[in-house]
Design an enzyme around this catalytic site. Structure first.
Site, PDB file in Angstrom:
ATOM      1  N   ASN A  95      -5.143  -4.234   0.239  1.00  0.00           N
ATOM      2  CA  ASN A  95      -4.171  -5.330   0.221  1.00  0.00           C
ATOM      3  C   ASN A  95      -4.841  -6.695   0.361  1.00  0.00           C
ATOM      4  OD1 ASN A  95      -2.136  -3.438   0.138  1.00  0.00           O
ATOM      5  ND2 ASN A  95      -1.570  -3.619   2.275  1.00  0.00           N
ATOM      6  N   ALA A 136       0.836  -1.208   0.000  1.00  0.00           N
ATOM      7  CA  ALA A 136       0.000   0.000   0.000  1.00  0.00           C
ATOM      8  C   ALA A 136       0.867   1.252   0.000  1.00  0.00           C
ATOM      9  CB  ALA A 136      -0.936  -0.016   1.211  1.00  0.00           C
ATOM     10  N   SER A 137       2.042   1.168   0.633  1.00  0.00           N
ATOM     11  CA  SER A 137       2.957   2.318   0.660  1.00  0.00           C
ATOM     12  C   SER A 137       3.338   2.728  -0.759  1.00  0.00           C
ATOM     13  CB  SER A 137       4.237   1.975   1.423  1.00  0.00           C
ATOM     14  OG  SER A 137       3.952   1.339   2.638  1.00  0.00           O
ATOM     15  N   HIS A 189      -1.742   6.367   8.027  1.00  0.00           N
ATOM     16  CA  HIS A 189      -0.579   5.516   8.245  1.00  0.00           C
ATOM     17  C   HIS A 189       0.711   6.295   7.972  1.00  0.00           C
ATOM     18  CE1 HIS A 189       2.201   2.098   7.419  1.00  0.00           C
ATOM     19  NE2 HIS A 189       1.455   1.488   8.320  1.00  0.00           N
TER      20      HIS A 189
END
EC number: 4.1.1.28
Length: 315
Positions: A204, A53-54, A97
Site C-alpha cells: 500500500n 490490500a484486503s 491480517h
C-alpha cells in the site's frame, strides 16, 4: 476527480489506463521486483491499483480458485464445480491480517491458519499443513505470505514458503501492505528473497509512501486467471481496442474506478526516489532510537524485535 473520470476500460479514458500501466512499472522497478511482474518485460505480467490490500488478497484468492478449478476439472471431468470447491483449502500464518480470513469467507473457501515460529510462517510448517490436507483428500490451492505482519511487523519466510507453494502448485500471494514501501530502500530488500516464486504481490503506497488513500499496488505474474474469472462482456462495454491494452475492470471487483495513477505520478515526480527513501529511513531510525530507549530503561521491555517503523513495548 474534477473531470469524474471512470476508467474501467481503455476506451473510457486511455490516459487513465496507460498512466496506470506506466506507474505500476515505475513502482515495480523502484522495488526491484522480478521482471515477470512488469508489463514492460513483454511477458504476461502487470500491475493494477486496487482500493485496499484486503481487495488484493480477495482478487488473488479468486484468481487462484479459477486456476485450480480449471486444473482439477481437466483431471476429473466427472467432478462438478460444487464438489471441487468443497475440497479447496488455502493457508496463511496465524499472524496474518484479519482481511485474509475475510477473503476466505467472501470467496467461500476453507482457510487454514498455520502456526508461526517467532511470529513468522516457515516453509516446513506450511508443507506439513499441505501434506496433511492432501492425505485427507483436500485440494490446496492458495497461500498468503505476509511481509510485515500487523501485530509485530514480522516477516514470513517467503524463500521457504515459495518453494513449498511451487512444489505443490499452490498460488503464493505476498501481502506486504505496510512494509512493502520500505523495499524501495535496497537495504530492506533481503526480506523479499524468494519473490520470483510468488504469483502475486501487493503493498500500500497509501500507508507509508506519502500517497493519499486509496492506492494499493498489486502485481500479477499471470493476470489472465483473474481476467478470465471476472470477465463479463456485455455489448455496451465492448470496444475496438480490446486486447491491445488492459481493461482494468477485469482486474478488480468493482466496475468503475478512479484515476488513482495520477496521485501516484504526482508523488513520484514531486519527491523522487531518493527523498522517498530518506522518508522511510528516517522513520526506521526513529523506531530504532525509541527501541534503544526502551532497552536502556529498566521500567520498559520490548515485546518483539523492532522492525521497520514499529516498536512493540510494554511497561
Amino acid at each position: 476527480g474534477a473531470i469524474a473520470c471512470i476508467g474501467f476500460t481503455w476506451i473510457a479514458s486511455p490516459a487513465c489506463t496507460e498512466l496506470e500501466v506506466a506507474m505500476m512499472d515505475w513502482l515495480g522497478k523502484m522495488l526491484d521486483l522480478p521482471s515477470d511482474f512488469l508489463a514492460s518485460s513483454g511477458g504476461k505480467g502487470g500491475g493494477v491499483i486496487q482500493g485496499t490490500a484486503s481487495e488484493s488478497t480477495l482478487v488473488a484468492l479468486l484468481g487462484a480458485k479459477a486456476k485450480k478449478l480449471q486444473e482439477v476439472k481437466a483431471k476429473h471431468p466427472e467432478w462438478d464445480e460444487h464438489t471441487i470447491i468443497g475440497k479447496l483449502v488455502g493457508y496463511c500464518s496465524d499472524q496474518a491480517h484479519s482481511s485474509v480470513e475475510r477473503a476466505g469467507l467472501l470467496g467461500g473457501i476453507k482457510l487454514r491458519s498455520v502456526k508461526s515460529e517467532n511470529n513468522r510462517l516457515r516453509g516446513d510448517a506450511l508443507e506439513k499443513a499441505i501434506e496433511k490436507d492432501l492425505a485427507d483428500g483436500l485440494i490446496p490451492f492458495y497461500a498468503v505470505v505476509t511481509l510485515g505482519t500487523t501485530n509485530s511487523c514480522a516477516f514470513d519466510r517467503l524463500d521457504e514458503c515459495g518453494v513449498v507453494g511451487n512444489k505443490h502448485n499452490v498460488w503464493i500471494h505476498v501481502d506486504a501492505a505496510y512494509a512493502g514501501s520500505a523495499f524501495i530502500c535496497p537495504e530492506y530488500r533481503h526480506y523479499m528473497k524468494g519473490m520470483e516464486r510468488a504469483d502475486s504481490f501487493n503493498f500500500n503506497p497509501h500507508k507509508w509512501m506519502l500517497v493519499n488513500f486509496d492506492c494499493s499496488a498489486m502485481w500479477l505474474k499471470d493476470p489472465s486467471w483473474v481476467v478470465n474469472a471476472f470477465n463479463v462482456d456485455p455489448l455496451y462495454l465492448k470496444h475496438d481496442m480490446q486486447g491491445s491494452a488492459p481493461d482494468y475492470r477485469h482486474w478488480q471487483i468493482p466496475l468503475g474506478r478512479r484515476f488513482r495513477a495520477l496521485k501516484l505520478w504526482f508523488v513520484l515526480r514531486l519527491y523522487g526516489v531518493e527523498n522517498l527513501q530518506a522518508h522511510i529511513r528516517r522513520h526506521c531510525n526513529f523506531a530504532k532510537q525509541f527501541g534503544d530507549l526502551c532497552v536502556a530503561d529498566s521500567r520498559f521491555e520490548l515485546a518483539a524485535e523492532v522492525n521497520m517503523g514499529l516498536v512493540c513495548f510494554r511497561l
